[in-house]
Motif scaffolding. Structure first.
Motif, PDB file in Angstrom:
ATOM      1  N   ILE A   7       0.839  -1.203   0.000  1.00  0.00           N
ATOM      2  CA  ILE A   7       0.000   0.000   0.000  1.00  0.00           C
ATOM      3  C   ILE A   7       0.871   1.249   0.000  1.00  0.00           C
ATOM      4  CG2 ILE A   7      -1.751   1.316   1.264  1.00  0.00           C
ATOM      5  CD1 ILE A   7      -2.800  -1.331   2.365  1.00  0.00           C
ATOM      6  N   GLU A   8       1.903   1.241   0.835  1.00  0.00           N
ATOM      7  CA  GLU A   8       2.809   2.399   0.887  1.00  0.00           C
ATOM      8  C   GLU A   8       3.483   2.633  -0.458  1.00  0.00           C
ATOM      9  OE1 GLU A   8       4.288   3.192   5.435  1.00  0.00           O
ATOM     10  OE2 GLU A   8       5.233   1.534   4.363  1.00  0.00           O
ATOM     11  N   GLN A   9       3.913   1.534  -1.084  1.00  0.00           N
ATOM     12  CA  GLN A   9       4.589   1.669  -2.383  1.00  0.00           C
ATOM     13  C   GLN A   9       3.623   2.139  -3.466  1.00  0.00           C
ATOM     14  OE1 GLN A   9       6.367  -2.171  -2.844  1.00  0.00           O
ATOM     15  NE2 GLN A   9       8.175  -1.653  -1.648  1.00  0.00           N
ATOM     16  N   THR A  10       2.394   1.625  -3.443  1.00  0.00           N
ATOM     17  CA  THR A  10       1.418   1.959  -4.487  1.00  0.00           C
ATOM     18  C   THR A  10       0.957   3.408  -4.359  1.00  0.00           C
ATOM     19  OG1 THR A  10       0.638  -0.312  -4.301  1.00  0.00           O
ATOM     20  CG2 THR A  10      -0.713   1.164  -5.615  1.00  0.00           C
ATOM     21  N   THR A  11       0.679   3.827  -3.119  1.00  0.00           N
ATOM     22  CA  THR A  11       0.043   5.127  -2.947  1.00  0.00           C
ATOM     23  C   THR A  11       1.037   6.223  -2.584  1.00  0.00           C
ATOM     24  OG1 THR A  11      -0.344   4.764  -0.599  1.00  0.00           O
ATOM     25  CG2 THR A  11      -2.051   3.997  -2.100  1.00  0.00           C
ATOM     26  N   GLY A  12       2.201   5.842  -2.097  1.00  0.00           N
ATOM     27  CA  GLY A  12       3.169   6.833  -1.635  1.00  0.00           C
ATOM     28  C   GLY A  12       2.714   7.548  -0.372  1.00  0.00           C
ATOM     29  N   GLU A  13       1.641   7.030   0.238  1.00  0.00           N
ATOM     30  CA  GLU A  13       1.136   7.672   1.453  1.00  0.00           C
ATOM     31  C   GLU A  13       1.667   6.978   2.698  1.00  0.00           C
ATOM     32  OE1 GLU A  13      -3.207   8.794   1.556  1.00  0.00           O
ATOM     33  OE2 GLU A  13      -3.151   7.798  -0.391  1.00  0.00           O
ATOM     34  N   LYS A  14       1.755   7.729   3.771  1.00  0.00           N
ATOM     35  CA  LYS A  14       2.163   7.157   5.050  1.00  0.00           C
ATOM     36  C   LYS A  14       0.910   6.564   5.695  1.00  0.00           C
ATOM     37  CE  LYS A  14       5.583   7.586   8.452  1.00  0.00           C
ATOM     38  NZ  LYS A  14       5.483   6.145   8.669  1.00  0.00           N
ATOM     39  N   LEU A  15       1.048   5.367   6.248  1.00  0.00           N
ATOM     40  CA  LEU A  15      -0.131   4.715   6.818  1.00  0.00           C
ATOM     41  C   LEU A  15      -0.457   5.303   8.185  1.00  0.00           C
ATOM     42  CD1 LEU A  15       0.685   1.041   5.818  1.00  0.00           C
ATOM     43  CD2 LEU A  15      -0.696   2.718   4.602  1.00  0.00           C
ATOM     44  N   PRO A  16      -1.735   5.541   8.453  1.00  0.00           N
ATOM     45  CA  PRO A  16      -2.105   6.091   9.763  1.00  0.00           C
ATOM     46  C   PRO A  16      -1.806   5.090  10.889  1.00  0.00           C
ATOM     47  CG  PRO A  16      -4.068   5.601   8.435  1.00  0.00           C
ATOM     48  CD  PRO A  16      -2.882   5.365   7.560  1.00  0.00           C
ATOM     49  N   LYS A  17      -1.633   5.588  12.077  1.00  0.00           N
ATOM     50  CA  LYS A  17      -1.334   4.741  13.228  1.00  0.00           C
ATOM     51  C   LYS A  17      -2.509   3.791  13.491  1.00  0.00           C
ATOM     52  CE  LYS A  17       0.924   5.204  17.701  1.00  0.00           C
ATOM     53  NZ  LYS A  17      -0.004   4.575  18.658  1.00  0.00           N
ATOM     54  N   GLY A  18      -2.173   2.552  13.780  1.00  0.00           N
ATOM     55  CA  GLY A  18      -3.230   1.581  14.065  1.00  0.00           C
ATOM     56  C   GLY A  18      -3.951   1.070  12.829  1.00  0.00           C
ATOM     57  N   ALA A  28      -7.236  -6.089  -7.378  1.00  0.00           N
ATOM     58  CA  ALA A  28      -7.973  -5.156  -6.529  1.00  0.00           C
ATOM     59  C   ALA A  28      -7.076  -3.977  -6.166  1.00  0.00           C
ATOM     60  CB  ALA A  28      -8.436  -5.862  -5.271  1.00  0.00           C
ATOM     61  N   TYR A  29      -7.672  -2.799  -6.037  1.00  0.00           N
ATOM     62  CA  TYR A  29      -6.897  -1.606  -5.709  1.00  0.00           C
ATOM     63  C   TYR A  29      -6.315  -1.709  -4.299  1.00  0.00           C
ATOM     64  CZ  TYR A  29      -5.653   3.224  -4.833  1.00  0.00           C
ATOM     65  OH  TYR A  29      -4.963   4.363  -4.506  1.00  0.00           O
ATOM     66  N   CYS A  30      -5.035  -1.357  -4.182  1.00  0.00           N
ATOM     67  CA  CYS A  30      -4.353  -1.341  -2.887  1.00  0.00           C
ATOM     68  C   CYS A  30      -4.319   0.092  -2.394  1.00  0.00           C
ATOM     69  CB  CYS A  30      -2.908  -1.786  -3.035  1.00  0.00           C
ATOM     70  SG  CYS A  30      -2.731  -3.511  -3.324  1.00  0.00           S
ATOM     71  N   GLY A  31      -5.080   0.435  -1.401  1.00  0.00           N
ATOM     72  CA  GLY A  31      -5.018   1.804  -0.893  1.00  0.00           C
ATOM     73  C   GLY A  31      -5.628   1.890   0.487  1.00  0.00           C
TER      74      GLY A  31
END
Ligand SMILES: [Zn+2]
Lengths: 267, 258
Positions: free
Chosen positions: A211-222, B109-112
């Motif tokens: 997910i981090e690689q795909t979106t470039g977003e930082k994952l929220p805590k928890g 499926a979309y990963c997000g």
């Protein structure tokens, strides 16, 4: 013989393996839940001496001749003493007869191949025939890549058996433990009448790194914790480990009452 | 052609996908939007039309055309809303006793973060659960890349037809290579090991038939597909619902049975 000490990832406290096991694999210092083997889990929740294992002899083969799979299987069998990543059978919990399965993260991260799919499918078929509820302790890294599309198809195969069991008016309680991910989340982990989760468990579909690689977003805590799934409406309740047998027994009693009164026709 | 060359073909940006085949073989297609819960996911297109005069529900993954369109459709990677829209249209088909034709072709499926918050796993699981017992014939056509659980959510079907150069895998060859060899450049080796070609799936009895792509034009391939769909659906429509569901159960029950 020196005692094996196990270090808590949360608080750093070291506890002897034997003491930890006696404590239900809960850190005596901070209350953190350690992962349990399938056998430890079965011993923890079932009524003493009632467990009867099914299909224990089923063993994975390297059907696709996938590189390094034979070695991985051999090593997993050796370190766990199990033939594959799930144990299935019959037991009583809180006095209620039930079919149950427990997955084992020590065996190739409890990935689902054809043996896992076949054993769980057989269990639901057995439970449907014998009018029993099913309790499933789930953890998994997802479908077992070494068995290719055959492992992917186990998601459909098990789902069909779960559906068949459900249509017979019978109860299924998945308990999601750390970690429950990928194809298992996207099939029988999410197909329960009531879905329970252990506090702190990682539960999700896509892997966090992906997910981090795909979106470039930082994952929220928890993110993707059991608490996150509870908050978003995907699990019914968090199940404390110490009282899990009692709570499961209660849910089984409530959801098999009609069955005991003979309100459902036999299939 | 080796497995990874097939993967490249299945993924090619100019490869004709489900939406094009629907245009070719389905008359008077009417698109229907939305999951009635949250939004309308452009990565999945669904609607009603006529196959040789027979009303059918068609559902396809859609990677989009122009760059803007591709971005809008998430490159054909469905979100939970997409799977829920697909399910809504399948249940509608069941109610009105129309067969369902699904077209598969996207990385998965979309990963997000949002997809996880809205229950990607639950959405796919629900599709599997419902498709196992959908009281109308379902055919799934794998046109391009069939990726993991995201593809399976449109392929719990009575028949799975696979294009000759389509692939279907539990994990992308790149993902597999980076786990297995710690090197995604070894994807060609991983593609080979995963046994993901149409011929492999046919041999493993996952695919029921292969649609050849040796014809001169894509229009000819579409005609062959149409003929095959008409004959499969004509046969499936003659089967009683209990028998249809029993043989669907058996189809998946037999995969990896011991
Ligand atoms: Zn601790």
């Amino acid at each position: 013989m020196a005692e094996t000490m196990i270090r808590c990832k949360k608080c750093g406290q070291e506890t002897a393996d034997a003491q930890l096991l006696k404590n239900g694999r809960i850190c005596p210092c901070c209350g953190n839940y350690f992962r349990m083997s399938a056998r430890e889990r079965i011993a923890l929740v079932t009524d003493h001496g009632t467990f009867r294992e099914h299909d224990g002899e089923l063993k994975s083969r390297n059907i696709l001749r996938f590189p390094e799979y034979d070695e991985k299987l051999e090593k997993a069998v050796e370190t766990t003493g199990e033939n594959d990543a799930v144990i299935t059978g019959y037991a009583k919990i809180g006095g209620v007869p039930t079919a149950l399965f427990a997955m084992d993260s020590n065996f190739m991260m409890a990935s689902m191949g054809t043996v896992v799919g076949e054993k769980i499918t057989r269990l639901f078929e057995y439970a449907a025939e014998n009018r029993l509820p099913v309790v499933g302790f789930i953890c998994s890294g997802g479908a077992r890549m070494q068995e290719g599309v055959l492992s992917l198809m186990q998601m459909a195969k098990v789902s069909a058996a779960v559906r068949w069991h459900s249509d017979a008016g019978l109860f299924y309680l998945p308990v999601l433990t750390d970690p429950t991910t990928g194809g298992v989340t996207a099939s029988y982990a999410m197909e329960g009448d009531i879905i329970a989760a252990e506090p702190g468990a990682l539960i999700g579909f896509a892997g966090q790194r992906v997910i981090e690689q795909t979106t470039g977003e930082k994952l929220p805590k928890g993110f993707q914790s059991a608490e996150f799934q509870l908050e978003h409406g995907f699990v019914d309740l968090l199940l404390e480990r110490r009282s899990s047998g009692t709570v499961i027994g209660r849910l089984l009693t409530a959801n098999t009452a009609a069955e005991r009164r003979g309100m459902y026709e036999r299939v | 052609m080796n497995a990874y060359e097939k993967v490249a073909l299945a993924r090619a940006s100019d490869r004709l996908m489900g939406n094009w085949y629907i245009g070719q073989i389905i008359d008077d297609f009417t698109e229907l939007h939305g999951d009635r819960r949250y939004s309308d996911d452009g990565a999945i297109v669904g609607g009603i039309g006529f196959l040789d005069g027979m009303p059918v529900t068609c559902i396809t993954m859609n990677r989009g055309g122009s760059i803007e369109d591709r971005i809008k459709r998430n490159f054909g990677c469905p979100s939970p809303e997409g799977y829920r829209k697909a399910l809504r249209l399948m249940k509608q088909a069941e109610k009105f006793r129309r067969p369902v034709i699904c077209f598969v072709g996207s990385p998965g499926a979309y990963c997000g973060i949002g997809a996880e918050e809205r229950g990607q796993g639950q959405a796919i699981a629900e599709n599997l659960w419902e498709m196992c017992a959908l009281k109308t014939p379902v055919i799934s056509v794998v046109v391009g890349e069939g990726g993991s659980g995201g593809a399976l959510a449109l392929s719990v079907a009575d028949k799975i037809l696979m294009f000759e150069n389509a692939v279907y895998s539990v994990i992308s060859p790149e993902g597999c290579a980076s786990i297995l060899y710690k090197d995604s450049a070894k994807a060609p080796e991983a593609a080979e090991a995963l046994r993901l070609t149409a011929a492999d799936l046919y041999r493993m009895k996952v695919a029921d038939a292969i649609i050849p792509e040796t014809y001169r034009t894509s229009e000819e391939t579409a005609r062959i597909l149409k003929k095959r769909l008409v004959s499969e659906l004509t046969a499936l429509k003659k089967v009683s619902v209990p028998r249809l569901l029993a043989s669907r159960y058996e189809k998946f029950r037999a995969i990896g049975a011991m």
